[in-house]
Design a protein around this motif. Structure first.
Motif, mmCIF file in Angstrom:
data_model
loop_
_atom_site.group_PDB
_atom_site.id
_atom_site.type_symbol
_atom_site.label_atom_id
_atom_site.label_comp_id
_atom_site.label_asym_id
_atom_site.label_seq_id
_atom_site.Cartn_x
_atom_site.Cartn_y
_atom_site.Cartn_z
ATOM 1 N N ALA A 103 0.848 -1.190 0.000
ATOM 2 C CA ALA A 103 0.000 0.000 0.000
ATOM 3 C C ALA A 103 0.884 1.241 0.000
ATOM 4 N N GLY A 104 0.635 2.139 -0.935
ATOM 5 C CA GLY A 104 1.424 3.370 -1.003
ATOM 6 C C GLY A 104 1.192 4.102 -2.300
ATOM 7 N N ASP A 105 1.786 5.274 -2.407
ATOM 8 C CA ASP A 105 1.682 6.110 -3.604
ATOM 9 C C ASP A 105 2.910 5.838 -4.468
ATOM 10 N N ALA A 106 2.703 5.205 -5.612
ATOM 11 C CA ALA A 106 3.828 4.834 -6.474
ATOM 12 C C ALA A 106 4.627 6.047 -6.924
ATOM 13 N N LEU A 107 3.969 7.193 -7.073
ATOM 14 C CA LEU A 107 4.669 8.393 -7.538
ATOM 15 C C LEU A 107 5.613 8.956 -6.476
ATOM 16 N N ARG A 108 5.494 8.450 -5.239
ATOM 17 C CA ARG A 108 6.370 8.897 -4.156
ATOM 18 C C ARG A 108 7.159 7.736 -3.559
ATOM 19 N N THR A 109 7.237 6.643 -4.295
ATOM 20 C CA THR A 109 7.939 5.452 -3.829
ATOM 21 C C THR A 109 9.208 5.218 -4.654
ATOM 22 N N PRO A 110 10.376 5.103 -4.021
ATOM 23 C CA PRO A 110 11.597 4.788 -4.794
ATOM 24 C C PRO A 110 11.464 3.420 -5.457
ATOM 25 N N ILE A 111 11.767 3.337 -6.751
ATOM 26 C CA ILE A 111 11.630 2.098 -7.501
ATOM 27 C C ILE A 111 12.904 1.856 -8.302
ATOM 28 N N LEU A 112 13.439 0.651 -8.212
ATOM 29 C CA LEU A 112 14.629 0.298 -8.977
ATOM 30 C C LEU A 112 14.261 -0.055 -10.417
ATOM 31 N N LEU A 129 0.724 21.627 -10.114
ATOM 32 C CA LEU A 129 2.179 21.566 -9.937
ATOM 33 C C LEU A 129 2.534 21.385 -8.467
ATOM 34 N N ASP A 130 1.685 21.880 -7.571
ATOM 35 C CA ASP A 130 1.940 21.763 -6.137
ATOM 36 C C ASP A 130 1.869 20.319 -5.656
ATOM 37 N N ASP A 131 1.159 19.468 -6.401
ATOM 38 C CA ASP A 131 0.982 18.076 -5.987
ATOM 39 C C ASP A 131 2.047 17.144 -6.564
ATOM 40 N N VAL A 132 2.978 17.700 -7.326
ATOM 41 C CA VAL A 132 3.996 16.887 -7.998
ATOM 42 C C VAL A 132 5.326 17.020 -7.271
ATOM 43 N N THR A 133 5.999 15.902 -7.067
ATOM 44 C CA THR A 133 7.320 15.931 -6.438
ATOM 45 C C THR A 133 8.411 15.754 -7.496
ATOM 46 N N GLY A 134 9.568 16.327 -7.239
ATOM 47 C CA GLY A 134 10.691 16.178 -8.162
ATOM 48 C C GLY A 134 10.491 16.960 -9.442
ATOM 49 N N SER A 135 11.335 16.666 -10.414
ATOM 50 C CA SER A 135 11.303 17.395 -11.685
ATOM 51 C C SER A 135 11.106 16.481 -12.884
ATOM 52 N N ASN A 136 10.866 15.197 -12.656
ATOM 53 C CA ASN A 136 10.713 14.270 -13.781
ATOM 54 C C ASN A 136 9.528 14.630 -14.675
ATOM 55 N N TRP A 137 8.512 15.289 -14.090
ATOM 56 C CA TRP A 137 7.329 15.647 -14.867
ATOM 57 C C TRP A 137 7.677 16.560 -16.035
ATOM 58 N N GLU A 138 8.768 17.318 -15.927
ATOM 59 C CA GLU A 138 9.118 18.269 -16.975
ATOM 60 C C GLU A 138 9.427 17.584 -18.298
ATOM 61 N N GLY A 144 1.183 23.530 -17.118
ATOM 62 C CA GLY A 144 -0.232 23.811 -16.886
ATOM 63 C C GLY A 144 -1.141 22.645 -17.205
ATOM 64 N N HIS A 145 -0.562 21.516 -17.596
ATOM 65 C CA HIS A 145 -1.387 20.361 -17.981
ATOM 66 C C HIS A 145 -0.644 19.075 -17.632
ATOM 67 N N ILE A 146 -0.593 18.778 -16.336
ATOM 68 C CA ILE A 146 0.076 17.577 -15.861
ATOM 69 C C ILE A 146 -0.987 16.530 -15.552
ATOM 70 N N ASN A 147 -0.968 15.426 -16.283
ATOM 71 C CA ASN A 147 -1.949 14.375 -16.067
ATOM 72 C C ASN A 147 -1.305 13.213 -15.314
ATOM 73 N N LYS A 148 -2.081 12.612 -14.423
ATOM 74 C CA LYS A 148 -1.549 11.498 -13.633
ATOM 75 C C LYS A 148 -1.018 10.375 -14.519
ATOM 76 N N TYR A 149 -1.737 10.090 -15.591
ATOM 77 C CA TYR A 149 -1.285 8.960 -16.398
ATOM 78 C C TYR A 149 0.025 9.256 -17.107
ATOM 79 N N ALA A 150 0.316 10.530 -17.393
ATOM 80 C CA ALA A 150 1.621 10.889 -17.955
ATOM 81 C C ALA A 150 2.721 10.666 -16.921
ATOM 82 N N LEU A 151 2.450 11.020 -15.673
ATOM 83 C CA LEU A 151 3.436 10.799 -14.617
ATOM 84 C C LEU A 151 3.706 9.308 -14.435
ATOM 85 N N PHE A 152 2.660 8.493 -14.522
ATOM 86 C CA PHE A 152 2.855 7.050 -14.401
ATOM 87 C C PHE A 152 3.590 6.482 -15.612
#
Length: 461
Positions: A103-112, A129-138, A144-152
């Motif tokens: 159980a956890g948030d994959a977007l905030r979990t270190p993954i090898l 943008l406030d809900d996103v961690t790190g800079s990988n989203w860039e 102005g258009h960050i979608n969860k499925y793009a982050l995944f």
């Protein structure tokens, strides 16, 4: 078992068994090894993929304990994680020696980067943008258009090992949406695109989903080579024996990925601009500026409001209130370019899955301008304008035909009509369509098909 409110808040839309099976089949076809490869589902949900894989591995006589150490999932909902572990154990026919799904948030979990297959139906929906961690989203989204499925998607490529497979069930908007150009370029720069599957209709497939869905299959590694052919299979609850069509992706990495056609599709060679028509999104967002919405004109600068529901193909469009037939008005403190004062047509910007057409347009009744001097439309519409009313009407008749609608659907996978894609859609030349319309006694469907064929024949000649 989840309420509609919870599904919406978590953007949780479960993968039905037929789609999960077909998606796993795609992974196996391109090289996933049931006996060796480790798997990660970073949005495990109800374990549709992991339980399916557990069943396949069990049927292949693999040892349950060995399988349990190769299947891995992350799920943000603790209750779903518990349920999913039990589903996997049931498919394996043995207790799990470990928590296959944490159980956890994959977007905030270190993954090898260690998985031979990363497979997911990730959550959808925009985040700030406030809900996103790190800079990988860039690398994969616009600020102005960050979608969860793009982050995944970015996470999935990061988690796959070199030459590992990434298989994602995601909205088809990624294929063509103008704001997903970075995502398309990112995917092509991080691996080879092997297949882009289409779900055969969303009705009865995904609960509460109002978008078309695609299945992306890619192999992490060297960038996708120009000229490499990509399979475009159709998958879903209705099995088809038809072979998947193959075609290359556009030369520019960020360009849209249109679906192929089953046979040669005629090219018209024109766009809306050739009809002298411009398109822009509707202006008024009523629920943000309710104070400007009036039941009567009340002042000099108040204009009737055209709602999306006022637009019906084949009928002149006139303003009618959101509730009932009483006209709604919008007040303006000063003159504005949002006020349409000449010949115009209005399109629905968002359609539902019960409507047979994605593109629905109607000319605005000239009496509207004569009576009120202009009008304004809501934001769920697109306004078409042109200096020549006859050419504008010609374009509207063409837009409302199946040939144009099908061409638009090839490049758009959402219920929302993109102004950018609308401007780019291939149309027959105005003279060709006008001549065909006259020859067919006003039958726009027949005329559109004939006009496309005439233009194509001229190009080939």
């Amino acid at each position: 078992m989840l309420s509609a409110k919870v599904r919406r808040s978590q953007a949780t839309y479960f993968t039905p068994p037929a789609v999960a099976d077909a998606t796993v089949d795609l992974a196996i076809e391109v090289g996933f090894d049931l006996g060796r490869d480790d798997v990660l589902d970073p949005a495990a949900g109800g374990a549709a993929f992991l339980s399916t894989l557990a069943g396949r591995m069990s049927a292949a006589d693999l040892q349950p304990e060995h399988v349990a150490y190769r299947l891995n999932g992350i799920e943000i909902d603790e209750g779903l994680a518990i349920l999913s572990r039990r589903l996997i154990a049931e498919r394996l026919g043995a207790p799990l020696p470990r928590d296959v799904i944490v159980a956890g948030d994959a977007l905030r979990t270190p993954i090898l980067a260690s998985y031979g297959l990363v497979i997911a139906n990730p959550p959808y929906g925009r985040v700030s943008l406030d809900d996103v961690t790190g800079s990988n989203w860039e690398d994969i989204s616009h600020s102005g258009h960050i979608n969860k499925y793009a982050l995944f998607a970015e996470l999935s490529f990061r988690a796959a090992k070199p030459r590992g497979l990434v298989v994602l069930v995601i909205p088809s908007s990624f294929r063509a949406g103008p704001l997903y150009d970075r995502m398309r370029a990112f995917i092509r720069s991080h691996g080879e695109v092997l297949a882009v599957g289409s779900i055969s209709g969303r009705d009865g497939v995904f609960l509460d989903v109002a978008q078309d869905i695609s299945v992306l299959v890619a192999r992490k590694g060297a960038p996708h080579q120009a000229g490499s052919r990509v399979r475009f299979p159709v998958i879903g609850p209705l099995l088809t024996a038809a072979p998947a069509i193959e075609q290359t992706l556009p030369v520019e990495p960020g360009e849209a990925w249109p679906l192929p056609t089953t046979d040669h599709e005629a090219v018209g060679g024109a766009t809306l601009a050739d009809y002298g028509v411009t398109a822009r999104a509707g202006y008024f967002v009523w629920n943000r500026e309710k104070a400007r919405l009036l039941a009567t004109p009340g002042q000099d600068r108040a204009y009737p409001l055209v709602w999306a529901k006022n637009v019906q193909a084949g009928k002149l469009c006139s303003p009618s209130g959101k509730k009932g037939d009483v006209v709604d008005f919008v007040s303006f403190p000063a003159d504005s370019t949002a006020i349409v004062k000449g010949a115009a047509a209005v399109m629905q910007r968002t359609t539902n899955d019960k409507q047979p057409r994605r593109l629905i347009a109607a000319m605005v009744d000239p009496a509207v301008i004569e009576r009120w001097g202009g009008f304004v439309t809501e934001n769920h519409t697109i306004v078409l304008t042109g200096e020549d009313p006859d050419r504008l009407a010609l374009a509207v008749a063409l837009i409302n035909t199946d040939p144009v609608d099908m061409r638009y659907r090839r490049v758009s996978g959402t219920a929302s009509v993109s102004v950018t894609l609308l401007r780019q859609i291939d149309l027959p030349r105005p003279a060709d369509f006008a001549a065909a319309l006259a020859a067919s006694d006003g039958d726009a469907e027949t005329a559109a098909t004939a006009a496309y064929r005439r233009a194509d024949a001229l190009v080939e000649g």
